[in-house]
Design an enzyme around this catalytic site. Structure first.
Site, mmCIF file in Angstrom:
data_model
loop_
_atom_site.group_PDB
_atom_site.id
_atom_site.type_symbol
_atom_site.label_atom_id
_atom_site.label_comp_id
_atom_site.label_asym_id
_atom_site.label_seq_id
_atom_site.Cartn_x
_atom_site.Cartn_y
_atom_site.Cartn_z
ATOM 1 N N LYS A 134 -3.793 -2.502 4.669
ATOM 2 C CA LYS A 134 -3.848 -1.434 5.680
ATOM 3 C C LYS A 134 -2.529 -1.260 6.442
ATOM 4 O O LYS A 134 -2.188 -0.159 6.861
ATOM 5 C CB LYS A 134 -4.983 -1.705 6.663
ATOM 6 C CG LYS A 134 -6.368 -1.614 6.052
ATOM 7 C CD LYS A 134 -6.716 -0.201 5.624
ATOM 8 C CE LYS A 134 -8.159 -0.082 5.162
ATOM 9 N NZ LYS A 134 -8.446 1.260 4.599
ATOM 10 N N GLU A 152 -9.876 5.005 13.436
ATOM 11 C CA GLU A 152 -11.253 4.598 13.153
ATOM 12 C C GLU A 152 -11.152 3.323 12.329
ATOM 13 O O GLU A 152 -10.146 3.075 11.682
ATOM 14 C CB GLU A 152 -11.981 5.690 12.368
ATOM 15 C CG GLU A 152 -11.785 5.665 10.844
ATOM 16 C CD GLU A 152 -10.349 5.931 10.392
ATOM 17 O OE1 GLU A 152 -9.584 6.547 11.165
ATOM 18 O OE2 GLU A 152 -9.988 5.514 9.275
ATOM 19 N N SER A 181 -6.888 -6.739 -2.145
ATOM 20 C CA SER A 181 -6.467 -5.882 -1.045
ATOM 21 C C SER A 181 -6.489 -6.563 0.318
ATOM 22 O O SER A 181 -5.804 -6.128 1.237
ATOM 23 C CB SER A 181 -7.331 -4.626 -1.000
ATOM 24 O OG SER A 181 -8.706 -4.972 -0.954
#
Lengths: 404, 275
Positions: free
Chosen positions: A97, A119, A386
């Site tokens: 991210k 969010e 990830s």
């Protein structure tokens, strides 16, 4: 349409369309800010100084390039293709991210915005947003479904430590989609001073394109690293798909390499046939939500239906529009993995490689466990790892019957 | 002529602005909606806006979100909304009805089927909150063929270039969102609205309605001085919520507010007309 004829780099078009998907379906108040953002991003993309700033942050702050790691013991146990892991779990803040929030925060600064909102589902994007906000001295408000606040408590704590305000969202299904609605409402209201950092390749144009571009560093590195280590491209790519940002980041630089098979893994929850899942590409149909046209989980009246996944980060009824397009043109295959299979993937990696993966990434691992044995020993799979699993300890402990 | 156009031309002849109340279809229960529509008309509504419930109303504030949740608890569908309009039309053939909502419940029916059924039920115009003109070319054409007006929103952030697109595709009236924010947000600055409306008239030749932030009769009166229509939503929906378990009290409260707004608007216009 033969795949070779597609110029993947030319998508989306100027209005954000990937075939019939994507676009800009936003309330009027956001149309001008979205256009400003698209223009600012187009300029920044051409600006060598901006790109250099991102590269520098990627290297010195995120810790890139992330390693491409040959999971030897896992490979031996599966008895098939070589399994490589793209170690996004080793990034600062523990997931892919941050690649995106670094880029968007630099854009926010460029646009003179003083406040950022985000969010979050699993909390990884919230943490990554709070992190860049702290570093740039920007106010940060994170919207998070009230149910996710409970199941991802460690990340809530991290966000608060970083100085962000975490707003639990109690409307609708109290998960990621409702957090996105609430962030949109905030943005519509505070559009003058606020930059909305969307965490995935969804939302209205230019977000799906921009987030993809920031995440594509994953695939560019993986491609180079695979060529360096193996002297050739991989045979298959595997990544989990919620909104789909880690997946598109890995896939995009390989799209034109026709021989590379691409698998996106959706959250099968309790099984597709149970209806309790979060797999719009496997079991949904096209519609419009959160600013773009894409595959959605919806009922016959066009109402969005509740999703279920063991992993908060995959618990979303839509998916990035580029994935919808890649599915329809047949360039990528989308499959699903159940909660229980994901837990098997989680245990497998933890015990064979000493790496504790996020429950999201465990879906990709579980699919690789099915795929590898069906392939030759000299073939190569790259799995996008990830994120790391620290945030999931409460969930895992409950399932395994441990008590803290 | 479409009911919306003829209503605005009657109003213009009488030097009056339109009062357009909004309610969510099926709130608090599906059986209440048609009676509420008739009540609104009897208290001075010139057009009625009916919200089609959607699970993810990202442009709405908490008041209308909760109305949507109440309606969806009864599974109110697009077909149910058509049924309500049809029932209203059984005894009211002149008050224009506008459907306001989000695109997805329309997409799943298909634009053509939606347009055909809406027109057949007696709907006069459609406002789709998350469908800007850029994505609306096909939709606007299909609505037009079915005889439905295409109502678009403009906001304080809309640049002139986009106003031209709204002017080209829009019909019936243009809805000026007078505040940055969601429905039910803060009160608005009426002087600021007056300036914006003046600017908008350079691009928009059809009637201009103003909504968002109109919470009382006084504000409705001030806005009616400059706008062709005053749209009132959240404050009415809030009264419906307060009295959701007592229909007579709900009718009393909603009727009183609408009548008070109508009176304030008429007072302002009569004064303006004499000046």
């Amino acid at each position: 349409m033969p795949i070779a004829a597609v110029d993947y780099a030319s998508f989306p078009d100027a209005h954000g369309h990937f075939g019939i998907y994507g676009g800009i379906f936003a309330p009027e108040t956001l149309m001008a800010p979205l256009e400003d953002l698209a223009n600012a991003y187009a300029e920044a993309k051409m600006d060598a100084a901006f790109q250099a700033e991102i590269d520098k942050d990627f290297q010195d702050y995120v810790g890139r390039p992330s390693p491409l790691y040959l999971a030897e013991r896992m490979t031996r146990e599966l008895g098939g293709a070589k399994v490589y892991l793209k170690r996004e779990d080793l990034n600062h803040t523990g997931a892919h991210k941050i690649n995106n929030t670094i880029g968007q925060a630099l854009l926010a600064k460029r646009l003179g915005k003083t406040r950022i909102i985000a969010e979050t589902g699993a909390g990884q994007h919230g943490v990554a947003s709070a992190t860049v906000a702290a570093r740039l001295g920007l106010e940060c408000v994170v919207y998070m479904g009230a149910d996710d606040v409970v199941r991802q408590a460690p990340n809530v704590m991290r966000m608060k430590m970083l100085g962000a305000t975490v707003v639990p969202v109690t409307s609708g299904t109290r998960t990621l989609k409702d957090a996105l609605n609430e962030a949109m409402r905030d943005w519509v209201t505070n559009v003058d001073n606020t930059f909305y950092i969307i965490g995935t390749v969804a939302g209205p144009h230019p977000y799906p394109m921009m987030v993809r571009d920031f995440q594509a560093v994953i695939g560019r590195e993986a491609r180079e690293q695979c060529l360096a280590k193996e002297g050739r491209l991989p045979d298959a790519l595997v990544a989990c798909v919620g909104g789909g940002s880690n997946a598109i980041g890995l896939f995009h630089p390989f799209l034109a390499d026709e021989a590379v098979k691409i698998y996106g893994v959706e959250a099968g929850g309790e099984g597709i046939e149970s209806g309790h899942h979060a797999a719009p590409l496997c079991a949904g149909r096209p519609g419009v939500l959160h600013g773009n046209r894409t595959y959605l989980m919806q009922d016959d009246n066009g109402q969005i239906i509740g999703t279920h996944s063991i992993s908060a980060g995959l618990d979303y009824p839509g998916v990035g529009p580029e994935h919808s397009w890649l599915k329809d043109i047949g360039r990528a295959q989308y499959v699903s993995i159940t909660d229980n299979e994901a837990l098997d993937g989680f245990r497998m990696l933890t015990r064979t490689e000493g790496i504790i993966p996020a429950l999201e990434s465990s879906h990709a691992l579980a699919y690789a466990m099915k795929l590898a044995p069906s392939m030759h020993k000299d073939e190569i799979i790259i799995v996008n790892l990830s994120g790391r699993g620290d945030k999931d300890m409460n969930t895992i402990a409950r399932i395994e019957g441990y008590e803290f | 002529m479409n009911r919306i156009a003829s209503r605005f031309s009657e109003l213009r002849a009488a030097n009056r602005s339109a009062l357009i109340p909004y309610i969510t279809a099926g709130d608090p229960v599906p059986a209440a909606t048609v009676d509420l529509m008739h009540l609104l008309v009897s208290k001075g509504a010139d057009l009625i806006e009916i919200g089609v419930p959607f699970s993810d109303p990202m442009a709405d504030g908490p008041v209308i979100q909760r109305a949507t949740e109440r309606a969806l608890a009864h599974n109110v569908s697009m077909h149910d909304v058509f049924g309500m309009v049809r029932a209203f039309r059984a005894t009211d053939s002149s008050t224009p009805v506008i459907l306001m909502g989000y695109l997805n419940p329309v997409e799943i029916l298909g634009y053509a089927e939606f347009a055909r059924e809406a027109a057949a039920a007696g709907v006069d115009g459609v406002l789709t909150v998350d469908l800007p003109p850029e994505e609306a070319e096909d939709y606007a054409e299909i609505l037009q063929v079915a005889g439905l007006e295409r109502i678009f929103l403009v906001s304080p952030t809309t640049p002139n270039r986009r106003l031209q697109a709204v002017a080209r595709l829009g019909s019936g009236f243009v809805y000026y969102v007078s505040l940055k924010g969601v429905t039910g947000a803060n009160s608005l600055d009426t002087d600021d609205v007056a300036r914006h409306i003046e600017d908008l008239r350079q691009f928009i030749s059809i009637p201009l309605g103003v909504g968002f932030g109109i919470r009382d009769a006084h504000t409705a009166g001030l806005v009616s001085k400059v706008a062709d229509a005053v749209v009132v939503g959240s404050v009415i929906v809030h009264l419906i919520e307060q009295h959701q378990h007592d229909l007579p009290a709900m009718h009393q409260a909603v009727g009183a507010l609408v009548a008070e707004m109508r009176a304030a608007m008429d007072a302002v216009q009569i004064a303006g007309g004499a000046a």
